[in-house]
Design an enzyme around this catalytic site. Structure first.
Site: not given
Ligand code: NAD
Length: 234
Positions: A13, A114, A142, A146
């Site tokens: 994301m 979102m 998913h 995930k």
């Molecule tokens: P991802 O694992 O690809 O990315 C997560 C990122 O967060 C990684 O780059 C990691 O390095 C970073 N991270 C982890 N711990 C951290 C910390 N303590 N400090 C700083 N950075 C940190 O995951 P993703 O697919 O990008 O999803 C991220 C989150 O967003 C998940 O919880 C997912 O379920 C959620 N999500 C929400 C929506 C929405 O519309 N609300 C849509 C898609 C994903």
């Protein structure tokens, strides 16, 4: 220029957010917070610390990272009075209380999805009050990476559905596999007919665009704890 900082900048994301922010007139990607194990290459600045220097380069924070990051993100934004859009899922009631408490000091918007499509789907579910005696089942699909299961979106859909039909329905079924971005289905079933409500995310950009839109909206709001309906369905 509005400077947008992203927590989780190197993630799936986070990278999508970088593109959307870069292409949005009047917006600029600023600090990319990444976990200590990973480096961001896309963002102009890479900062591991939630400190005064990072805050000085930020007008609004978008967080799509992890539950582990959440306490630091919330205290950073509260301390430096920065609006926070949070899309991280898998939150417990304690995490939500933490966000709500921050909302007394700064504008906070949390949404497990979102996209405008899911907001509209949830609104459409109110029509199911007319068939509340039917059987219901939520199913979601998913990608295999995930972490949470069922998804935050499925749980929010369940909450909306239960309000509409005024009773509990079974736990959502979560399927994990391949690269599926996110599909949510709500089945309403009787002996004679089946109704199916379905949303498919076909590109992650839909969530990034929604989060950026939320960030622009949130900057103009006073302190409070907001959801996506406050902005998309008004
Ligand atoms: P991802 O694992 O690809 O990315 C997560 C990122 O967060 C990684 O780059 C990691 O390095 C970073 N991270 C982890 N711990 C951290 C910390 N303590 N400090 C700083 N950075 C940190 O995951 P993703 O697919 O990008 O999803 C991220 C989150 O967003 C998940 O919880 C997912 O379920 C959620 N999500 C929400 C929506 C929405 O519309 N609300 C849509 C898609 C994903």
């Amino acid at each position: 220029m509005i400077r947008v900082s992203v927590v989780g900048a190197s993630g799936r994301m986070g990278q999508e957010l970088f593109h959307v922010i870069s292409l949005s007139p009047g917006l600029k990607p600023s600090v990319g917070f990444v976990s200590k194990k990973k480096q961001s290459t896309s963002f102009e600045y890479t900062a591991h610390e939630f400190n005064k220097e990072s805050a000085a380069k930020t007008d609004v924070v978008i967080d799509f990272s992890s539950l582990e990051a959440l306490p630091d993100v919330v205290s950073f934004c509260s301390k430096h009075r920065l609006p926070l859009v949070c899309g991280t899922t898998g939150l417990t009631s304690t995490h939500l209380q933490h966000l709500e408490k921050a909302g007394k000091k700064i504008p906070v918007l949390w949404a497990p999805n979102m996209s405008v499509g899911v907001a509209v789907l949830r609104r459409a579910l109110s029509a199911l009050s007319a068939v509340s005696e039917f059987d219901f089942q939520i199913e979601e699909f998913h990608h295999s990476k995930k972490k949470d299961n069922p998804s935050g979106t499925a749980l929010q859909i369940q909450e909306t559905l239960e309000k509409a039909i005024k009773r509990k329905c079974p736990q959502p079924i979560g399927v994990r596999g391949g690269g599926i971005i996110g599909t949510h289905k709500v089945y309403a079933m009787s002996d004679e007919e089946v109704l199916l409500f379905e949303h498919q995310a076909i590109h992650r950009r839909v969530f990034a665009k929604g989060a950026v839109r939320a960030a622009l909206w949130l900057r103009k709001q006073k302190a409070g704890f907001y959801g996506i309906d406050d902005l998309l369905l008004k």
